[in-house]
Motif scaffolding. Structure first.
Motif, PDB file in Angstrom:
ATOM      1  N   SER A   1       0.716  -1.124   0.081  1.00  0.00           N
ATOM      2  CA  SER A   1       0.144   0.058   0.003  1.00  0.00           C
ATOM      3  C   SER A   1       0.839   1.271   0.123  1.00  0.00           C
ATOM      4  O   SER A   1       2.309   1.232   0.223  1.00  0.00           O
ATOM      5  N   LEU A   2       0.192   2.365  -0.403  1.00  0.00           N
ATOM      6  CA  LEU A   2       0.960   3.643  -0.237  1.00  0.00           C
ATOM      7  C   LEU A   2       0.914   4.269   1.461  1.00  0.00           C
ATOM      8  O   LEU A   2       0.205   3.766   2.055  1.00  0.00           O
ATOM      9  N   HIS A   3       1.999   5.112   1.406  1.00  0.00           N
ATOM     10  CA  HIS A   3       2.013   5.525   3.084  1.00  0.00           C
ATOM     11  C   HIS A   3       0.987   6.487   2.887  1.00  0.00           C
ATOM     12  O   HIS A   3       0.414   6.899   2.144  1.00  0.00           O
ATOM     13  N   THR A   4       0.246   6.398   4.232  1.00  0.00           N
ATOM     14  CA  THR A   4      -0.899   7.236   4.317  1.00  0.00           C
ATOM     15  C   THR A   4      -0.666   8.703   3.890  1.00  0.00           C
ATOM     16  O   THR A   4      -1.760   9.496   3.530  1.00  0.00           O
ATOM     17  N   LYS A   5       0.468   9.200   4.428  1.00  0.00           N
ATOM     18  CA  LYS A   5       0.652  10.766   3.674  1.00  0.00           C
ATOM     19  C   LYS A   5       0.375  10.888   2.311  1.00  0.00           C
ATOM     20  O   LYS A   5       0.151  11.796   1.902  1.00  0.00           O
ATOM     21  N   GLU A   6       1.121   9.746   1.407  1.00  0.00           N
ATOM     22  CA  GLU A   6       0.959   9.954   0.069  1.00  0.00           C
ATOM     23  C   GLU A   6      -0.627   9.863  -0.217  1.00  0.00           C
ATOM     24  O   GLU A   6      -0.976  10.423  -1.236  1.00  0.00           O
ATOM     25  N   GLU A   7      -1.195   8.731   0.384  1.00  0.00           N
ATOM     26  CA  GLU A   7      -2.457   8.999   0.074  1.00  0.00           C
ATOM     27  C   GLU A   7      -3.298   9.897   0.179  1.00  0.00           C
ATOM     28  O   GLU A   7      -4.399  10.352  -0.727  1.00  0.00           O
ATOM     29  N   GLU A   8      -3.110  10.671   1.312  1.00  0.00           N
ATOM     30  CA  GLU A   8      -3.965  12.022   1.878  1.00  0.00           C
ATOM     31  C   GLU A   8      -3.310  12.928   0.502  1.00  0.00           C
ATOM     32  O   GLU A   8      -4.217  13.710   0.250  1.00  0.00           O
ATOM     33  N   PHE A   9      -2.179  13.003   0.275  1.00  0.00           N
ATOM     34  CA  PHE A   9      -1.876  13.805  -0.961  1.00  0.00           C
ATOM     35  C   PHE A   9      -2.615  13.551  -2.082  1.00  0.00           C
ATOM     36  O   PHE A   9      -2.889  14.689  -2.791  1.00  0.00           O
ATOM     37  N   VAL A  10      -2.478  12.436  -2.789  1.00  0.00           N
ATOM     38  CA  VAL A  10      -3.400  12.236  -3.831  1.00  0.00           C
ATOM     39  C   VAL A  10      -4.645  12.635  -3.884  1.00  0.00           C
ATOM     40  O   VAL A  10      -5.105  13.028  -4.822  1.00  0.00           O
ATOM     41  N   VAL A  11      -5.329  12.395  -2.707  1.00  0.00           N
ATOM     42  CA  VAL A  11      -6.868  12.782  -2.734  1.00  0.00           C
ATOM     43  C   VAL A  11      -6.746  14.432  -2.881  1.00  0.00           C
ATOM     44  O   VAL A  11      -7.712  14.815  -3.717  1.00  0.00           O
ATOM     45  N   LYS A  12      -5.935  15.101  -2.366  1.00  0.00           N
ATOM     46  CA  LYS A  12      -6.103  16.639  -2.489  1.00  0.00           C
ATOM     47  C   LYS A  12      -5.744  17.067  -3.936  1.00  0.00           C
ATOM     48  O   LYS A  12      -6.076  17.773  -4.628  1.00  0.00           O
ATOM     49  N   ARG A  13      -4.601  16.412  -4.362  1.00  0.00           N
ATOM     50  CA  ARG A  13      -3.991  16.564  -5.589  1.00  0.00           C
ATOM     51  C   ARG A  13      -4.943  16.492  -6.776  1.00  0.00           C
ATOM     52  O   ARG A  13      -4.934  16.924  -8.003  1.00  0.00           O
ATOM     53  N   ARG A  14      -5.898  15.315  -6.632  1.00  0.00           N
ATOM     54  CA  ARG A  14      -6.875  14.809  -7.822  1.00  0.00           C
ATOM     55  C   ARG A  14      -7.779  16.054  -7.970  1.00  0.00           C
ATOM     56  O   ARG A  14      -8.150  16.483  -8.907  1.00  0.00           O
ATOM     57  N   GLN A  15      -7.988  16.637  -6.851  1.00  0.00           N
ATOM     58  CA  GLN A  15      -9.013  17.899  -7.001  1.00  0.00           C
ATOM     59  C   GLN A  15      -8.342  19.033  -7.756  1.00  0.00           C
ATOM     60  O   GLN A  15      -9.053  19.678  -8.572  1.00  0.00           O
ATOM     61  N   LYS A  16      -7.210  19.308  -7.496  1.00  0.00           N
ATOM     62  CA  LYS A  16      -6.174  20.185  -8.279  1.00  0.00           C
ATOM     63  C   LYS A  16      -6.105  19.637  -9.793  1.00  0.00           C
ATOM     64  O   LYS A  16      -6.391  20.747 -10.519  1.00  0.00           O
ATOM     65  N   VAL A  17      -5.836  18.526 -10.136  1.00  0.00           N
ATOM     66  CA  VAL A  17      -6.143  17.931 -11.499  1.00  0.00           C
ATOM     67  C   VAL A  17      -7.219  18.126 -12.008  1.00  0.00           C
ATOM     68  O   VAL A  17      -7.628  18.534 -13.245  1.00  0.00           O
ATOM     69  N   PHE A  18      -8.467  17.794 -11.335  1.00  0.00           N
ATOM     70  CA  PHE A  18      -9.932  18.110 -11.826  1.00  0.00           C
ATOM     71  C   PHE A  18      -9.917  19.467 -12.253  1.00  0.00           C
ATOM     72  O   PHE A  18     -10.415  19.773 -13.403  1.00  0.00           O
ATOM     73  N   GLN A  19      -9.751  20.442 -11.528  1.00  0.00           N
ATOM     74  CA  GLN A  19      -9.957  21.683 -11.930  1.00  0.00           C
ATOM     75  C   GLN A  19      -9.081  22.463 -12.951  1.00  0.00           C
ATOM     76  O   GLN A  19      -9.342  23.030 -13.909  1.00  0.00           O
ATOM     77  N   SER A  20      -7.951  21.858 -13.194  1.00  0.00           N
ATOM     78  CA  SER A  20      -7.038  21.918 -14.187  1.00  0.00           C
ATOM     79  C   SER A  20      -7.607  21.267 -15.371  1.00  0.00           C
ATOM     80  O   SER A  20      -7.581  22.152 -16.472  1.00  0.00           O
ATOM     81  N   LEU A  21      -8.183  20.240 -15.373  1.00  0.00           N
ATOM     82  CA  LEU A  21      -8.763  19.842 -16.502  1.00  0.00           C
ATOM     83  C   LEU A  21      -9.823  20.577 -17.185  1.00  0.00           C
ATOM     84  O   LEU A  21     -10.172  20.682 -18.296  1.00  0.00           O
ATOM     85  N   GLN A  22     -10.710  21.076 -16.169  1.00  0.00           N
ATOM     86  CA  GLN A  22     -11.940  21.927 -16.410  1.00  0.00           C
ATOM     87  C   GLN A  22     -11.471  23.208 -17.241  1.00  0.00           C
ATOM     88  O   GLN A  22     -11.966  23.609 -18.142  1.00  0.00           O
ATOM     89  N   LYS A  23     -10.174  23.436 -16.776  1.00  0.00           N
ATOM     90  CA  LYS A  23      -9.945  25.031 -17.423  1.00  0.00           C
ATOM     91  C   LYS A  23      -9.270  24.488 -18.897  1.00  0.00           C
ATOM     92  O   LYS A  23      -9.506  25.563 -19.573  1.00  0.00           O
ATOM     93  N   LEU A  24      -8.838  23.273 -19.095  1.00  0.00           N
ATOM     94  CA  LEU A  24      -8.560  22.945 -20.247  1.00  0.00           C
ATOM     95  C   LEU A  24      -9.541  22.702 -21.392  1.00  0.00           C
ATOM     96  O   LEU A  24      -9.479  22.007 -22.630  1.00  0.00           O
ATOM     97  N   LYS A  25     -10.773  22.733 -20.651  1.00  0.00           N
ATOM     98  CA  LYS A  25     -11.985  22.233 -21.325  1.00  0.00           C
ATOM     99  C   LYS A  25     -11.963  20.937 -21.668  1.00  0.00           C
ATOM    100  O   LYS A  25     -12.366  20.174 -22.635  1.00  0.00           O
ATOM    101  N   ILE A  26     -11.240  20.095 -20.822  1.00  0.00           N
ATOM    102  CA  ILE A  26     -11.409  18.541 -20.880  1.00  0.00           C
ATOM    103  C   ILE A  26     -12.263  17.888 -19.992  1.00  0.00           C
ATOM    104  O   ILE A  26     -12.166  18.093 -18.736  1.00  0.00           O
TER     105      ILE A  26
END
Length: 554
Positions: free
Chosen positions: A16-41
């Motif tokens: 499994s991933l380290h718990t801190k990495e898992e927490e980071f991924v959850v937050k970063r996915r939100q950032k990625v989602f917003q970035s995709l929205q800006k790119l009209k993807i």
């Protein structure tokens, strides 16, 4: 193991991933989602894909090339789509520079200018270099050529002594991709065991990517027994980490000449600085002369030249002094056969160790760091650390890892010059890999070798087919796809699109370990690397959209 037990031991055996990495991924996915929205993807929040950006090795060329690529990814609005940033060798030098600054991706233009100014500025002084090397020598149990490489070679290119650590900065990068530095276990590489060779270092833990055995990053290098810390060692700082990741020439004969020459220059410049630390003028001069002759003797043998004049000088200087226990120097020069390179190598190993032992017993106050450097050269000792898995009991971990007291780590480029295997851990669920290749030689070697290794290890990876004519004249964008495997985008640094017919000239201008680049060379290289991104912005967006659609139909 229970969470409290894990915390106490700091050793974690799991896939499994380290718990801190898992927490980071959850937050970063939100950032990625917003970035995709800006790119009209278009993408749903529960289907956000995982993108990894890989930087290959290639010395300062890779360092500058990765920086230029990141700048253009940022301008293209694609940098915030990246979940992981992983590097080998020279690419880790760029990463280390960027991750000094909290949330560097929000101020990349400023960071770029700051880094260019530093890289084209003055080198670290000999006095500062010696002070840092002494610190490495005295503050930990195990000293190796990686310490020497950090101070004498890496500083020549990065132009600083970076004493930050990964854990100091681990909570300062919520806006940046998650960084993963990669090395390999030398013993496993020599045993041809590719599965257990791959070793990754993140802000939270360090360990064997595919084996699934990790230790807290701050304790990587500390002595453990049965999972409990026995003797703490200082956390690896970023200068040393850059050397550990960036010692790709640690197997070759040419690097021995290169490093002996660096050591010779180091001794020559440092001797006047160290005079105040000596008390016996005669012994001081003799000790220095013996070491300089020893270095010259090694250089002579490596260059196939007769070393007897240096050997005679050593004997004359030592004037019949004996080793500890009454032994005299062994292997007289008559036994040295320069025609037999292997025999000459073994001879010089033994001879160098004997001279160093002689100096150690004769000069009780001599600064042993000088002697230790020569002994490490004789033994060719790189990246040695305590084995954090020593004496543990776990059937999922290879027996040799549990029994060895120490392990040697080196540049992953000596096995594969791109950090694919840190990203191919199943639990990271990577959907798209963007591989920036700064390697010298065959521009497709890394992706081909990754495919071959994955086939042996039964790890999903797309099939790689390259037209033969593209090896000499690579294009700037390749896409490889396979069933239940991540999509891989491969981007060679110098290609027919950004260099035209001048690919060879670009390679000649940007050697891996030539003198540090000028400000103009840095700007030009960043520009040509950046074109690989700016010219392919739409293609990158198309592949991102394709990956999202693929996820929707799973």
């Amino acid at each position: 193991m229970s969470a409290s037990k894990l915390q106490e031991s700091e050793v974690r055996i799991a896939h499994s991933l380290h718990t801190k990495e898992e927490e980071f991924v959850v937050k970063r996915r939100q950032k990625v989602f917003q970035s995709l929205q800006k790119l009209k993807i278009h993408c749903s929040q529960d289907k956000v894909p995982h993108f990894a950006l890989l930087g290959s090795g290639g010395g300062q060329r890779a360092m500058v090339g990765l920086l230029g690529s990141l700048v253009q990814l940022d301008k293209a609005g694609l940098l915030d789509c990246i979940l992981y940033l992983s590097g080998v060798s020279g690419s880790t030098w760029c990463m280390a520079s960027l991750y000094q600054e909290p949330d560097w991706s929000t101020k990349l233009e400023t960071m770029k200018n700051k880094i260019i100014k530093r890289l084209s500025g003055p080198k670290v002084s000999w006095g500062d270099a010696f002070a840092k090397l002494k610190k490495y020598y005295y503050e930990k149990d195990i000293f190796s050529l990686t310490d020497v490489w950090a101070v004498l070679v890496v500083t020549e290119y990065v132009k600083e002594i970076d004493e930050n650590t990964l854990t100091e900065k681990q909570n300062q990068h919520s806006e940046d991709p998650f960084p993963i530095y990669t090395v390999i276990d030398k013993q496993y590489k020599q045993s041809k065991d590719e599965k257990d060779s791959w070793f990754e270092i993140s802000p939270h833990e360090a360990g064997y990517s595919l084996t699934g055995a990790f230790v807290g990053t701050s304790s990587f290098g500390s002595q453990f027994d049965k999972g409990s810390k026995k003797k703490p060692q200082p956390e690896t700082d970023m200068l040393y980490l850059q050397a550990l990741c960036g010692s790709a020439l640690a197997d070759g004969e040419e690097i021995k000449k290169f490093l002996w020459q660096k050591i010779k220059d180091f001794f020559k410049h440092l001797f006047p600085i160290m005079q105040s630390e000596m008390f016996d003028e005669m012994r001081k001069g003799k000790g220095y002369q013996v070491l300089m002759d020893l270095v010259d003797m090694n250089l002579a043998v490596l260059n196939g030249k007769e070393p007897s004049a240096f050997e005679q000088s050593i004997r004359t200087t030592l004037n019949g002094k004996t080793l500890g226990g009454g032994k005299k120097l062994i292997f007289p020069t008559e036994k040295l056969n320069l025609a037999d390179k292997q025999a000459a190598k073994l001879y010089m190993k033994q001879y160098t160790e004997d001279v160093c032992n002689n100096l150690s017993s004769w000069l009780s106050f001599w600064p042993f760091i000088w002697i230790k450097i020569c002994k490490c050269m004789a033994q060719w000792l790189w990246g040695r650390k305590y084995d954090f898995l020593h004496n543990m009991d776990d059937e999922t971990v290879p027996h040799t890892l549990l029994k060895s007291e120490k392990r040697d780590y080196e540049d992953a480029g000596l096995l594969l010059n791109s950090p694919y295997f840190s990203m191919l851990r199943e639990e990271r669920n990577i959907d798209l890999i963007i591989s920036l290749d700064f390697s010298e030689g065959d521009p497709f070697m890394t992706v081909r070798e990754a495919a071959d290794m994955c086939k042996k290890l039964k790890i999903p990876f797309p099939e790689v087919n390259i037209p033969s004519e593209d090896v000499e004249k690579p294009k700037d964008f390749y896409v490889f796809k396979g069933k239940n495997a991540p999509t891989v985008i491969h981007i060679p640094l110098f290609n027919v699109v950004n260099c035209g017919d001048n690919i060879e000239a670009w390679w000649n201008n940007y050697g891996t370990f030539q003198d540090s680049y000028s400000a103009e060379m840095i700007t030009d290289l960043m520009d040509v690397a950046g074109k690989n991104i700016s010219n392919n912005r739409e293609k990158l967006k198309e592949q991102i959209q394709a990956v999202i659609e693929q996820k929707l139909h799973k």
